[in-house]
Design an enzyme around this catalytic site. Structure first.
Site, mmCIF file in Angstrom:
data_model
loop_
_atom_site.group_PDB
_atom_site.id
_atom_site.type_symbol
_atom_site.label_atom_id
_atom_site.label_comp_id
_atom_site.label_asym_id
_atom_site.label_seq_id
_atom_site.Cartn_x
_atom_site.Cartn_y
_atom_site.Cartn_z
ATOM 1 N N CYS A 6 -43.484 -1.004 35.674
ATOM 2 C CA CYS A 6 -44.003 -0.640 36.989
ATOM 3 C C CYS A 6 -44.507 -1.861 37.754
ATOM 4 O O CYS A 6 -45.011 -2.809 37.155
ATOM 5 C CB CYS A 6 -45.176 0.306 36.848
ATOM 6 N N ARG A 44 -38.099 -6.326 37.984
ATOM 7 C CA ARG A 44 -38.846 -5.945 36.783
ATOM 8 C C ARG A 44 -38.257 -4.723 36.099
ATOM 9 O O ARG A 44 -38.577 -4.440 34.950
ATOM 10 C CB ARG A 44 -40.299 -5.614 37.163
ATOM 11 N N TRP A 72 -41.658 2.694 36.337
ATOM 12 C CA TRP A 72 -40.830 2.685 35.118
ATOM 13 C C TRP A 72 -41.434 3.770 34.233
ATOM 14 O O TRP A 72 -42.539 3.634 33.739
ATOM 15 C CB TRP A 72 -40.917 1.305 34.468
ATOM 16 N N ASN A 104 -50.392 1.222 37.287
ATOM 17 C CA ASN A 104 -49.604 0.662 36.177
ATOM 18 C C ASN A 104 -50.433 0.817 34.926
ATOM 19 O O ASN A 104 -51.658 0.652 34.975
ATOM 20 C CB ASN A 104 -49.349 -0.834 36.364
ATOM 21 N N GLY A 105 -49.762 1.072 33.808
ATOM 22 C CA GLY A 105 -50.491 1.184 32.549
ATOM 23 C C GLY A 105 -50.320 2.562 31.962
ATOM 24 O O GLY A 105 -49.492 3.358 32.433
ATOM 25 N N GLU A 132 -31.071 -13.495 18.309
ATOM 26 C CA GLU A 132 -31.219 -13.540 19.757
ATOM 27 C C GLU A 132 -29.873 -13.249 20.443
ATOM 28 O O GLU A 132 -29.817 -12.530 21.436
ATOM 29 C CB GLU A 132 -31.785 -14.908 20.187
ATOM 30 N N LYS A 184 -29.237 -10.253 23.085
ATOM 31 C CA LYS A 184 -28.725 -10.509 24.434
ATOM 32 C C LYS A 184 -27.523 -9.622 24.711
ATOM 33 O O LYS A 184 -27.401 -9.012 25.762
ATOM 34 C CB LYS A 184 -28.348 -11.996 24.533
ATOM 35 N N GLU A 193 -28.555 -5.767 24.977
ATOM 36 C CA GLU A 193 -29.381 -5.341 26.108
ATOM 37 C C GLU A 193 -28.623 -5.328 27.425
ATOM 38 O O GLU A 193 -28.892 -4.490 28.268
ATOM 39 C CB GLU A 193 -30.669 -6.158 26.222
ATOM 40 N N HIS A 209 -25.037 -6.368 0.427
ATOM 41 C CA HIS A 209 -26.028 -5.491 -0.205
ATOM 42 C C HIS A 209 -26.105 -4.143 0.499
ATOM 43 O O HIS A 209 -27.132 -3.477 0.444
ATOM 44 C CB HIS A 209 -27.401 -6.188 -0.236
ATOM 45 N N LYS A 238 -38.791 -6.257 33.014
ATOM 46 C CA LYS A 238 -38.968 -7.693 32.800
ATOM 47 C C LYS A 238 -40.281 -7.999 32.089
ATOM 48 O O LYS A 238 -40.354 -8.885 31.257
ATOM 49 C CB LYS A 238 -38.915 -8.405 34.160
HETATM 50 C C1 F6R Z 1 -34.908 -10.002 26.185
HETATM 51 C C2 F6R Z 1 -36.227 -10.104 26.760
HETATM 52 C C3 F6R Z 1 -37.347 -9.441 26.043
HETATM 53 C C4 F6R Z 1 -38.624 -10.292 26.159
HETATM 54 C C5 F6R Z 1 -39.818 -9.514 25.570
HETATM 55 C C6 F6R Z 1 -41.088 -10.331 25.623
HETATM 56 O O1 F6R Z 1 -33.978 -10.682 26.956
HETATM 57 O O2 F6R Z 1 -36.413 -10.677 27.791
HETATM 58 O O3 F6R Z 1 -37.042 -9.181 24.708
HETATM 59 O O4 F6R Z 1 -38.416 -11.496 25.490
HETATM 60 O O5 F6R Z 1 -40.000 -8.333 26.274
HETATM 61 O O6 F6R Z 1 -41.460 -10.618 26.931
HETATM 62 P P1 F6R Z 1 -42.419 -11.812 27.274
HETATM 63 O O7 F6R Z 1 -41.714 -13.058 26.859
HETATM 64 O O8 F6R Z 1 -42.648 -11.720 28.740
HETATM 65 O O9 F6R Z 1 -43.661 -11.608 26.469
#
Ligand code: F6R
Length: 581
Positions: free
Chosen positions: A2, A27, A74, A98-99, A459, A463, A466, A482, A576
């Site tokens: 949000c 976001r 969100w 928000n929250g 990672e 990527k 997502e 295993h 985000k």
């Molecule tokens: C993946 C991604 C998320 C963030 C995670 C932590 O591409 O961006 O997995 O890495 O939500 O977010 P921050 O770094 O803002 O604490």
């Protein structure tokens, strides 16, 4: 997650609120809305879906008001529909939130017993009702009473019918105020506030700020407190200036520049000395956690430190027996991730030193940790992190580098070429596209590797899943047999990373095992494996070799998502900055 935005000043509010909401779009959200004062009453306009739809709805509405609040939602409590969208109005109270309100059921029942009929399923409407019902002679008293015994997190912007003010407060959720010439902006995100605003108020937990057109007052526990705005220099670059098809692509292309900036800045400096700590805990979420996994590998292998790397949402609830000389390193792009903040506070409450690696200036983690190292990557807009992940691992590399006993000169020389190597790697576009052409038609993918290659694989797999919505899983190459190898069948794609020469042969054997079961193996390596589809990277110093794999994985994920027509910069269900638990 949000986003909150608001304005009070001399200018008509409609365009300002929409501009603010558009800046918050990155976001991730599912509905949007605004409220503005109209003849002393707050009027709400909102809908499900994109800000563009709200904008079209507002085209035919004349708004002369110069006071308003806005929100991108969100969903947490209730469907993403227009009723659940913010703002919420109960009686004379209108707010955006928000929250998460944790004791929502109990509070909802209490409000219903007092005669409230709720329109939405949200916890935010319950907060509006609590303020509306609260005892108090002033709005300030009512807000304080209402928030007294709620559990959870909040950032709130509140309008009260009949008042030309905005009330703002926060707890465990970010919110800041930009102070201009006889005007104030409020936002959950610095990037939504116009760049010409230089003075900012950063709210402490439970501060209540009353914003009026030409002044503000800050209260804590019912008492006014003096708080001076801080001056902040904002980045010059504008998101609108971009010519790239996607922000994610732009941010990947910026990596060589980010690397140069970080090296120029930090190689001249004395970084925090980790030598003196008997144990290091690295904590983060998602990609930040995976960056921490690289950090763990580097610190263990090259600096011989004892390192634990943990996911923040687990760490915060663990019974941790801290050694006295432990350092907790918090890794976060936004600096506002709720679980990482909680992990930091847990360490601090135990008297443990904290160091953060953060991108967003003045964010909660940056402000509350004992020491901060900024990743200097600039604004990152695409939901999937790319350049900041590179910056995070570069900081871990530099923290390790300063503890090296051998080959420092050689490695320093190699650092000076790192940006060039990444640039050259990014030019290998055709090879990434070849990989993507294979992956985009599949339903699932495995990423495998050993040691640092496994940390990279995790990672890379995140990527890909997502942004392309392909099911993908990373496995230590030696672990497949295993259990998981039972899933391998003809043409099952297995992306293998093999850059660590000390275990090269071992990973090759694992490749043979999956090949024997029909897998379609794709490799990223620095030494030919003989595999048909492989990206062979130049061999550089082993300390820095892993860097070259990162842009390959990011571009392969990007190209695959593009072939699958996915909304790359704003993947569904993602946000985000994850400011709720
Ligand atoms: C993946 C991604 C998320 C963030 C995670 C932590 O591409 O961006 O997995 O890495 O939500 O977010 P921050 O770094 O803002 O604490």
């Amino acid at each position: 997650m949000c986003g909150i935005f608001g304005y009070i000043g001399p200018k008509p509010v409609k365009k300002i609120l929409i501009d603010g909401l558009e800046k918050l779009e990155y976001r991730g959200y599912d509905s949007a809305g605004i409220a503005f004062m109209n003849q002393k009453k707050a009027e709400v306009i909102k809908n499900a879906g994109k800000v563009q739809l709200l904008k079209e709805k507002l085209d035919s509405v004349e708004i002369v008001s110069t006071i308003g609040i806005a929100h991108t939602r969100w969903a947490t409590h209730g469907q993403p529909n227009s009723i659940n969208a913010h703002p919420h109005k109960v009686g004379n109270i209108t707010l955006v939130h928000n929250g998460i309100l944790e004791n929502v059921s109990e509070k909802r029942i209490w409000c219903e017993q007092k005669g409230i009929t709720f329109q939405s399923e949200t916890d935010s409407e319950v907060i509006a009702a609590l303020i509306y019902l609260a005892k108090g002679n002033t709005m300030l008293e009512k807000i304080e009473t209402a928030l007294q015994d709620i559990k959870g997190s909040y950032a709130l912007a509140i309008l009260c019918d009949g008042e030309e003010k905005i009330y703002v407060t926060r707890k465990d959720s970010p919110l800041l105020i930009g102070i201009g010439e006889k005007e104030c902006y409020l936002s959950s995100d610095l990037s939504a506030i116009p760049k010409d605003i230089v003075e900012y108020l950063f709210l402490e937990e439970k501060d209540i700020v009353i914003l009026e057109k030409d002044h503000f007052k800050v209260y804590q526990n019912g008492k006014e407190k003096l708080k001076q705005p801080e001056k902040i220099k904002r980045e010059e670059k504008n998101i609108e200036e971009m010519t790239y098809e996607h922000k994610m692509l732009k941010e990947i292309e910026e990596e060589p520049e980010v690397i140069t900036r970080i090296l120029n800045h930090y190689l001249k400096k004395q970084l925090p000395n980790l030598e003196k700590y008997s144990e290091i805990h690295i904590v983060g979420c998602g990609s930040a956690y995976y960056a921490g996994e690289i950090g763990k590998y580097l610190l263990e292998t090259y600096a011989h430190k004892k390192v634990l790397c943990e996911i923040a949402s687990e760490y915060r609830y663990k019974n941790i027996l801290y050694e006295k000389d432990t350092l907790v390193i918090l890794v976060s792009q936004s600096g506002e991730t709720a679980d990482t903040i909680a992990a930091m506070r847990k360490a601090k409450e135990s008297g443990i030193q904290t160091l953060s690696i953060v991108n967003v200036l003045n964010s909660t983690i940056a402000r509350e940790s004992d020491q901060v190292l900024y990743t200097l990557a600039g604004e990152e807009i695409a939901v999937a992190t790319t350049k900041v992940y590179v910056a995070q691992v570069l900081l871990f590399s530099l923290l390790t580098y300063q503890m090296l006993k051998e080959e420092k000169e050689k490695i320093r020389e190699e650092y000076s070429k790192l940006s060039f190597y990444i640039k050259k790697t990014l030019e290998r576009d055709q090879e990434f596209k070849e990989f993507a052409k294979i992956l985009y038609t599949k339903k699932q993918v495995f990423f495998i590797g050993r040691q640092i290659d496994y940390a990279l694989a995790r990672e890379g797999s995140l990527k890909l899943k997502e942004i392309s919505y392909l099911f993908s899983e990373a496995y230590p190459a030696g672990e497949l047999k295993h259990g998981t190898i039972s899933l391998i069948e003809k043409d099952f794609p297995v992306l293998t990373i093999v850059t660590d020469s000390s275990i090269f042969e071992k990973t090759l054997s694992n490749i043979e095992e999956v090949k024997a079961r029909g897998a379609n193996v794709l490799t990223i390596t620095n030494q030919k494996t003989g595999n048909l589809l492989e990206i062979v990277l130049p061999k550089i110093h082993p300390f820095l070799q892993f860097f070259l794999v990162i842009p390959c994985l990011q571009k392969i994920a990007y190209d695959t998502a593009k072939l699958r027509n996915c909304p790359i910069d704003q993947p569904k269900n993602l946000a985000k900055s994850v400011t709720v638990e």
